[in-house]
Scaffold this active site. Structure first.
Site, PDB file in Angstrom:
ATOM      1  N   ARG A 150      56.013 -86.819  66.638  1.00 54.17           N
ATOM      2  CA  ARG A 150      55.444 -85.465  66.651  1.00 54.17           C
ATOM      3  C   ARG A 150      55.181 -85.119  68.105  1.00 54.17           C
ATOM      4  O   ARG A 150      54.385 -85.760  68.772  1.00 54.17           O
ATOM      5  CB  ARG A 150      54.147 -85.411  65.832  1.00 54.17           C
ATOM      6  CG  ARG A 150      53.380 -84.123  66.022  1.00 54.17           C
ATOM      7  CD  ARG A 150      52.245 -83.947  65.033  1.00 54.17           C
ATOM      8  NE  ARG A 150      52.742 -83.677  63.695  1.00 54.17           N
ATOM      9  CZ  ARG A 150      52.000 -83.167  62.706  1.00 54.17           C
ATOM     10  NH1 ARG A 150      50.734 -82.882  62.911  1.00 54.17           N
ATOM     11  NH2 ARG A 150      52.525 -82.963  61.519  1.00 54.17           N
ATOM     12  N   HIS A 182      59.548 -78.349  61.281  1.00 54.82           N
ATOM     13  CA  HIS A 182      58.742 -79.358  60.578  1.00 54.82           C
ATOM     14  C   HIS A 182      59.562 -79.773  59.343  1.00 54.82           C
ATOM     15  O   HIS A 182      59.222 -79.437  58.209  1.00 54.82           O
ATOM     16  CB  HIS A 182      57.397 -78.746  60.196  1.00 54.82           C
ATOM     17  CG  HIS A 182      56.341 -79.754  59.846  1.00 54.82           C
ATOM     18  ND1 HIS A 182      56.562 -81.111  59.852  1.00 54.82           N
ATOM     19  CD2 HIS A 182      55.045 -79.583  59.480  1.00 54.82           C
ATOM     20  CE1 HIS A 182      55.445 -81.731  59.507  1.00 54.82           C
ATOM     21  NE2 HIS A 182      54.511 -80.839  59.277  1.00 54.82           N
ATOM     22  N   GLN A 224      58.126 -81.578  56.184  1.00 52.59           N
ATOM     23  CA  GLN A 224      57.280 -80.679  55.403  1.00 52.59           C
ATOM     24  C   GLN A 224      58.133 -79.853  54.429  1.00 52.59           C
ATOM     25  O   GLN A 224      57.809 -79.728  53.253  1.00 52.59           O
ATOM     26  CB  GLN A 224      56.525 -79.748  56.363  1.00 52.59           C
ATOM     27  CG  GLN A 224      55.621 -78.754  55.684  1.00 52.59           C
ATOM     28  CD  GLN A 224      54.402 -79.391  55.037  1.00 52.59           C
ATOM     29  OE1 GLN A 224      53.657 -80.106  55.689  1.00 52.59           O
ATOM     30  NE2 GLN A 224      54.202 -79.162  53.749  1.00 52.59           N
ATOM     31  N   ASP A 283      50.966 -70.457  56.547  1.00 52.30           N
ATOM     32  CA  ASP A 283      50.562 -71.513  57.491  1.00 52.30           C
ATOM     33  C   ASP A 283      49.617 -70.844  58.496  1.00 52.30           C
ATOM     34  O   ASP A 283      49.496 -69.610  58.541  1.00 52.30           O
ATOM     35  CB  ASP A 283      51.823 -72.087  58.182  1.00 52.30           C
ATOM     36  CG  ASP A 283      51.511 -73.209  59.178  1.00 52.30           C
ATOM     37  OD1 ASP A 283      50.424 -73.811  59.081  1.00 52.30           O
ATOM     38  OD2 ASP A 283      52.370 -73.484  60.051  1.00 52.30           O
ATOM     39  N   CYS A 333      50.981 -75.688  54.070  1.00 55.34           N
ATOM     40  CA  CYS A 333      51.224 -77.061  54.549  1.00 55.34           C
ATOM     41  C   CYS A 333      49.941 -77.772  54.928  1.00 55.34           C
ATOM     42  O   CYS A 333      49.919 -78.999  54.991  1.00 55.34           O
ATOM     43  CB  CYS A 333      52.203 -77.031  55.717  1.00 55.34           C
ATOM     44  SG  CYS A 333      51.589 -76.075  57.109  1.00 55.34           S
ATOM     45  N   ARG A 345      54.393 -85.069  50.381  1.00 60.58           N
ATOM     46  CA  ARG A 345      54.811 -85.533  51.719  1.00 60.58           C
ATOM     47  C   ARG A 345      55.126 -87.028  51.662  1.00 60.58           C
ATOM     48  O   ARG A 345      56.101 -87.504  52.225  1.00 60.58           O
ATOM     49  CB  ARG A 345      53.698 -85.280  52.747  1.00 60.58           C
ATOM     50  CG  ARG A 345      53.323 -83.833  52.999  1.00 60.58           C
ATOM     51  CD  ARG A 345      54.430 -83.067  53.668  1.00 60.58           C
ATOM     52  NE  ARG A 345      54.921 -83.717  54.868  1.00 60.58           N
ATOM     53  CZ  ARG A 345      54.336 -83.654  56.077  1.00 60.58           C
ATOM     54  NH1 ARG A 345      53.276 -82.895  56.246  1.00 60.58           N
ATOM     55  NH2 ARG A 345      54.840 -84.294  57.117  1.00 60.58           N
TER      56      ARG A 345
HETATM   57  N1   CP Z   1      51.058 -80.456  57.169  1.00 59.95           N
HETATM   58  C1   CP Z   1      50.930 -81.355  58.159  1.00 59.95           C
HETATM   59  O1   CP Z   1      51.883 -81.725  58.845  1.00 59.95           O
HETATM   60  O2   CP Z   1      49.659 -81.797  58.324  1.00 59.95           O
HETATM   61  P1   CP Z   1      49.155 -82.735  59.504  1.00 59.95           P
HETATM   62  O3   CP Z   1      49.149 -81.914  60.759  1.00 59.95           O
HETATM   63  O4   CP Z   1      47.776 -83.147  59.075  1.00 59.95           O
HETATM   64  O5   CP Z   1      50.090 -83.893  59.621  1.00 59.95           O
HETATM   65  N1  NVA Z   2      52.459 -74.659  62.396  1.00 61.36           N
HETATM   66  C1  NVA Z   2      51.455 -75.692  62.433  1.00 61.36           C
HETATM   67  C2  NVA Z   2      51.727 -76.706  61.386  1.00 61.36           C
HETATM   68  C3  NVA Z   2      50.692 -77.803  61.289  1.00 61.36           C
HETATM   69  C4  NVA Z   2      51.047 -78.826  60.250  1.00 61.36           C
HETATM   70  C5  NVA Z   2      51.397 -76.306  63.829  1.00 61.36           C
HETATM   71  O1  NVA Z   2      52.463 -76.533  64.410  1.00 61.36           O
HETATM   72  O2  NVA Z   2      50.312 -76.559  64.309  1.00 61.36           O
END
Ligand code: CP
Ligand code: NVA
Length: 308
Positions: free
Chosen positions: A106, A133, A136, A227, A267, A295
């Site tokens: 990430r 993502h 997701q 989101d 999400c 997930r």
């Molecule tokens: N939805 C998601 O990716 O959550 P986190 O940021 O908690 O991993």
């Molecule tokens: N769009 C959000 C998703 C978090 C899971 C971000 O990137 O922060």
């Protein structure tokens, strides 16, 4: 195991990395893992996690998925490893490839993820970047499939920021020929390259619609999705975005314009009473916690595929 394999690289950096058949196969494996009709063991395999941003669901669901497969996970916290001190990605990637069997990363820029994949000799998974993502989106479509069975003919309406989550939903929707409608304020549309490439995947190009009117987009939709308005890394834009997204909340008024059996997805994490009301999160339409559970099942399927 999987036909029409686009995974020659064995990386999952984008939903574009999978064929339609692969997505369907991963969803089927995930469903069977969830129901315990399938038991896959990957003894002795090691997953390395590199998370430059916070995470609850992705981090924990990957760890539990790996543990269920009989493997182990090493959480490579950038602040306590040399990653946070600026060691080049090309060195980190080659070294970690000698210890681990797969990496889930990430990070901020998709380009940085691609740099890891370029130098790693093991599969690299996108655990969220600024652009996508993809894990997701797989869990989201598993949740939709569980609810409705057949995906074709369903309408997914995403209301909010045209961000990484929206981009991945668009690509996965296109692979599965699901109608995707995105409603966002002007200037906050999803990535134009993603839109163009995803449109080409649709047999019926009219199935992808981008609009600035949530009430038009939601009409008759089977799935309503949102989101956060400000993603991680956009904290300084929060005030400006809160103003721009006024009128783009999922509330009961919007739900009433959707199909009667509409389900609501998010999400998570969610900002209640910004992009979605508390009432909707807690409503009978919400499948948000099933989605979060999925997930783990989908990532277990993905790991077993990449490592088998
Ligand atoms: N939805 C998601 O990716 O959550 P986190 O940021 O908690 O991993
Ligand atoms: N769009 C959000 C998703 C978090 C899971 C971000 O990137 O922060």
């Amino acid at each position: 195991m999987l036909k029409n394999n686009k995974f020659e690289s064995k990386n999952f950096l984008s939903n574009f990395d999978m064929s339609t058949q692969e997505v369907l196969n991963i969803l089927e494996i995930a469903k069977n893992l969830k129901s315990k009709d399938l038991n896959i063991k990957l003894k002795d395999k090691v997953l390395g996690l590199i998370f430059d941003k916070s995470s609850t669901r992705t981090r924990v669901s990957f760890q539990v998925a790996m543990s269920r497969l009989g493997g182990t996970t090493i959480d490579l916290n950038p602040t306590t490893s040399q990653i946070g001190r600026g060691e080049p990605i090309k060195d980190t990637a080659r070294v970690l490839s000698r210890y681990c069997d797969v990496l889930a990363i990430r990070t901020f820029k998709q380009k940085a993820l691609e740099e890891y994949a370029k130098w790693a000799t093991i599969p690299v998974i996108n655990a969220l970047t600024d652009l996508e993502h993809p894990c997701q989106a797989l869990a989201d479509f598993l949740t939709i499939k569980e609810e409705f069975g057949e995906l074709k003919g369903k309408v997914l309406c995403y209301v909010g920021d045209g961000n990484n989550v929206a981009n991945s939903l668009i690509i996965c929707g296109a692979l599965l020929q699901v109608e995707v409608r995105i409603a966002c304020p002007r200037g906050y549309e999803p990535n134009s390259f993603v839109i163009d490439r995803a449109t080409k995947l649709y047999d019926d190009k009219s199935l992808l619609k981008i609009t600035n009117d949530p009430f038009i987009a939601v009409s008759g939709a089977n799935v309503l999705y949102t989101d956060v308005w400000s993603s991680m890394g956009e904290e300084s834009q929060r005030e400006q975005k809160d103003k721009a997204f006024n009128g783009f909340s999922i509330d009961t008024d919007l739900i009433n314009k959707a199909a009667k059996d509409v389900i609501v997805l998010h999400c998570l994490p969610a900002y209640r009473d910004k992009e979605i009301t508390d009432e909707v999160i807690e409503s009978k339409n919400s499948r948000i916690f099933e989605q979060a559970e999925n997930r783990m099942h989908v990532q277990q399927a993905l790991l077993s595929y990449l490592l088998s």
